[in-house]
Design a protein around this motif. Structure first.
Motif, PDB file in Angstrom:
ATOM      1  N   SER A  79     -20.635 -22.574  91.952  1.00 12.02           N
ATOM      2  CA  SER A  79     -21.336 -23.860  91.805  1.00 12.02           C
ATOM      3  C   SER A  79     -22.259 -23.808  90.588  1.00 12.02           C
ATOM      4  O   SER A  79     -22.972 -22.825  90.379  1.00 12.02           O
ATOM      5  CB  SER A  79     -22.156 -24.165  93.059  1.00 12.02           C
ATOM      6  OG  SER A  79     -21.325 -24.300  94.186  1.00 12.02           O
ATOM      7  N   ALA A  80     -22.243 -24.859  89.801  1.00 13.69           N
ATOM      8  CA  ALA A  80     -23.042 -24.912  88.578  1.00 13.69           C
ATOM      9  C   ALA A  80     -24.459 -25.386  88.906  1.00 13.69           C
ATOM     10  O   ALA A  80     -24.809 -26.551  88.697  1.00 13.69           O
ATOM     11  CB  ALA A  80     -22.382 -25.835  87.557  1.00 13.69           C
ATOM     12  N   LEU A  81     -25.264 -24.492  89.449  1.00 16.15           N
ATOM     13  CA  LEU A  81     -26.636 -24.819  89.822  1.00 16.15           C
ATOM     14  C   LEU A  81     -27.605 -23.952  89.037  1.00 16.15           C
ATOM     15  O   LEU A  81     -27.312 -22.794  88.726  1.00 16.15           O
ATOM     16  CB  LEU A  81     -26.856 -24.580  91.324  1.00 16.15           C
ATOM     17  CG  LEU A  81     -25.985 -25.374  92.292  1.00 16.15           C
ATOM     18  CD1 LEU A  81     -26.263 -24.939  93.727  1.00 16.15           C
ATOM     19  CD2 LEU A  81     -26.234 -26.868  92.128  1.00 16.15           C
ATOM     20  N   THR A  82     -28.762 -24.517  88.733  1.00 18.41           N
ATOM     21  CA  THR A  82     -29.814 -23.723  88.099  1.00 18.41           C
ATOM     22  C   THR A  82     -30.400 -22.758  89.141  1.00 18.41           C
ATOM     23  O   THR A  82     -30.183 -22.930  90.352  1.00 18.41           O
ATOM     24  CB  THR A  82     -30.939 -24.636  87.592  1.00 18.41           C
ATOM     25  OG1 THR A  82     -31.597 -25.238  88.729  1.00 18.41           O
ATOM     26  CG2 THR A  82     -30.405 -25.720  86.662  1.00 18.41           C
ATOM     27  N   PRO A  83     -31.151 -21.747  88.706  1.00 15.47           N
ATOM     28  CA  PRO A  83     -31.789 -20.855  89.677  1.00 15.47           C
ATOM     29  C   PRO A  83     -32.637 -21.608  90.707  1.00 15.47           C
ATOM     30  O   PRO A  83     -32.585 -21.306  91.910  1.00 15.47           O
ATOM     31  CB  PRO A  83     -32.645 -19.945  88.802  1.00 15.47           C
ATOM     32  CG  PRO A  83     -31.887 -19.873  87.514  1.00 15.47           C
ATOM     33  CD  PRO A  83     -31.327 -21.259  87.321  1.00 15.47           C
ATOM     34  N   ARG A  84     -33.386 -22.585  90.251  1.00 15.56           N
ATOM     35  CA  ARG A  84     -34.212 -23.377  91.166  1.00 15.56           C
ATOM     36  C   ARG A  84     -33.335 -24.132  92.175  1.00 15.56           C
ATOM     37  O   ARG A  84     -33.619 -24.141  93.372  1.00 15.56           O
ATOM     38  CB  ARG A  84     -35.058 -24.362  90.364  1.00 15.56           C
ATOM     39  CG  ARG A  84     -35.983 -25.251  91.212  1.00 15.56           C
ATOM     40  CD  ARG A  84     -36.651 -26.297  90.326  1.00 15.56           C
ATOM     41  NE  ARG A  84     -37.585 -27.098  91.081  1.00 15.56           N
ATOM     42  CZ  ARG A  84     -38.874 -26.808  91.258  1.00 15.56           C
ATOM     43  NH1 ARG A  84     -39.377 -25.694  90.750  1.00 15.56           N
ATOM     44  NH2 ARG A  84     -39.659 -27.587  91.961  1.00 15.56           N
ATOM     45  N   GLU A  85     -32.290 -24.748  91.678  1.00 15.38           N
ATOM     46  CA  GLU A  85     -31.393 -25.494  92.559  1.00 15.38           C
ATOM     47  C   GLU A  85     -30.705 -24.584  93.568  1.00 15.38           C
ATOM     48  O   GLU A  85     -30.451 -24.983  94.705  1.00 15.38           O
ATOM     49  CB  GLU A  85     -30.347 -26.242  91.717  1.00 15.38           C
ATOM     50  CG  GLU A  85     -30.917 -27.414  90.952  1.00 15.38           C
ATOM     51  CD  GLU A  85     -29.937 -27.986  89.934  1.00 15.38           C
ATOM     52  OE1 GLU A  85     -30.133 -29.150  89.530  1.00 15.38           O
ATOM     53  OE2 GLU A  85     -28.984 -27.266  89.549  1.00 15.38           O
ATOM     54  N   ARG A  86     -30.393 -23.350  93.165  1.00 12.63           N
ATOM     55  CA  ARG A  86     -29.749 -22.402  94.083  1.00 12.63           C
ATOM     56  C   ARG A  86     -30.660 -22.092  95.263  1.00 12.63           C
ATOM     57  O   ARG A  86     -30.203 -21.981  96.399  1.00 12.63           O
ATOM     58  CB  ARG A  86     -29.369 -21.113  93.354  1.00 12.63           C
ATOM     59  CG  ARG A  86     -28.237 -21.297  92.357  1.00 12.63           C
ATOM     60  CD  ARG A  86     -27.780 -19.979  91.759  1.00 12.63           C
ATOM     61  NE  ARG A  86     -27.194 -19.107  92.763  1.00 12.63           N
ATOM     62  CZ  ARG A  86     -25.962 -19.252  93.252  1.00 12.63           C
ATOM     63  NH1 ARG A  86     -25.196 -20.240  92.836  1.00 12.63           N
ATOM     64  NH2 ARG A  86     -25.504 -18.415  94.158  1.00 12.63           N
ATOM     65  N   VAL A  87     -31.939 -21.949  94.998  1.00  8.58           N
ATOM     66  CA  VAL A  87     -32.890 -21.685  96.079  1.00  8.58           C
ATOM     67  C   VAL A  87     -33.062 -22.930  96.951  1.00  8.58           C
ATOM     68  O   VAL A  87     -32.971 -22.863  98.185  1.00  8.58           O
ATOM     69  CB  VAL A  87     -34.251 -21.238  95.515  1.00  8.58           C
ATOM     70  CG1 VAL A  87     -35.304 -21.175  96.626  1.00  8.58           C
ATOM     71  CG2 VAL A  87     -34.123 -19.879  94.823  1.00  8.58           C
TER      72      VAL A  87
END
Length: 197
Positions: A79-87
């Motif tokens: 999934s193309a998520l930023t580190p913040r979005e992953r959390v």
């Protein structure tokens, strides 16, 4: 119980593991062997052919559920998520899990709280689950250039556990609380810009 590939599990083992997962989650780890066997539709003799003890069955049922529970919380691989979005994805999913009327708490926290020995096989499974969750957070915040990724990952894991426990203690969902708390931790650590998610 040694690890067994899914296609090597017999129908009897499957019934025992399914019954154990359900009963231990809804009624607690003190469910008796008679009740487990009755729910699974197998004899005690059959149970002991596959599991040395009820403790081993408990641990095996918890271990069997780890991949599915993590898949519920984690984004799909790639999934193309930023580190913040992953959390934050984890906490968005957690909010949805907690809101389900059948939610009785994180099965791994619940089991670990009920069994007292640190070396109980169920505690070892629960510890492994939480280590995986913490490592997921650590990898995400490390990618986000956290100053102390190990500490932040542990804090985020505590938010996960605390939100699950509070929902059980209060017998109600707490919409937005886990997500807001995780967001505050990320903001404090300067992990991505606050987007109001």
């Amino acid at each position: 119980m040694p690890a067994v590939a899914a296609d090597e599990i017999s129908p009897t083992q499957t019934r025992l593991l399914d019954a154990a997962a359900e009963l231990f989650y809804t009624d607690g780890v003190n469910v008796g062997v008679d009740a487990l066997c009755r729910a699974a539709g197998v004899s005690k003799r059959s149970m002991y052919q596959f599991f040395d003890s009820k403790d081993d069955l408990l641990a095996a049922s918890l271990a069997r559920g780890v991949p599915g529970y993590l898949a519920t919380l984690f984004p799909r691989p790639g999934s193309a998520l930023t580190p913040r979005e992953r959390v934050l994805y984890v906490f968005e999913r957690l909010e949805q899990v907690i809101a389900d009327p059948s939610f009785r708490g994180c099965p791994y926290v619940s089991a670990a709280m009920e069994v007292k020995s640190p070396e109980h096989p169920a505690r070892l499974v629960a510890r492994g689950f939480h280590n995986t969750l913490t490592e997921y957070f650590r990898a995400a915040v490390t990618a986000g250039s956290a100053t102390d990724p190990h500490l932040l990952a542990k804090q985020l894991t505590i938010v996960h556990d605390g939100a699950s426990a509070r929902a059980v203690v209060q017998s109600e969902a707490t919409p937005g609380l886990a997500l807001a708390t995780a967001t505050a931790l990320l903001d404090q650590a300067h992990i991505g810009a606050s987007t109001g998610r």
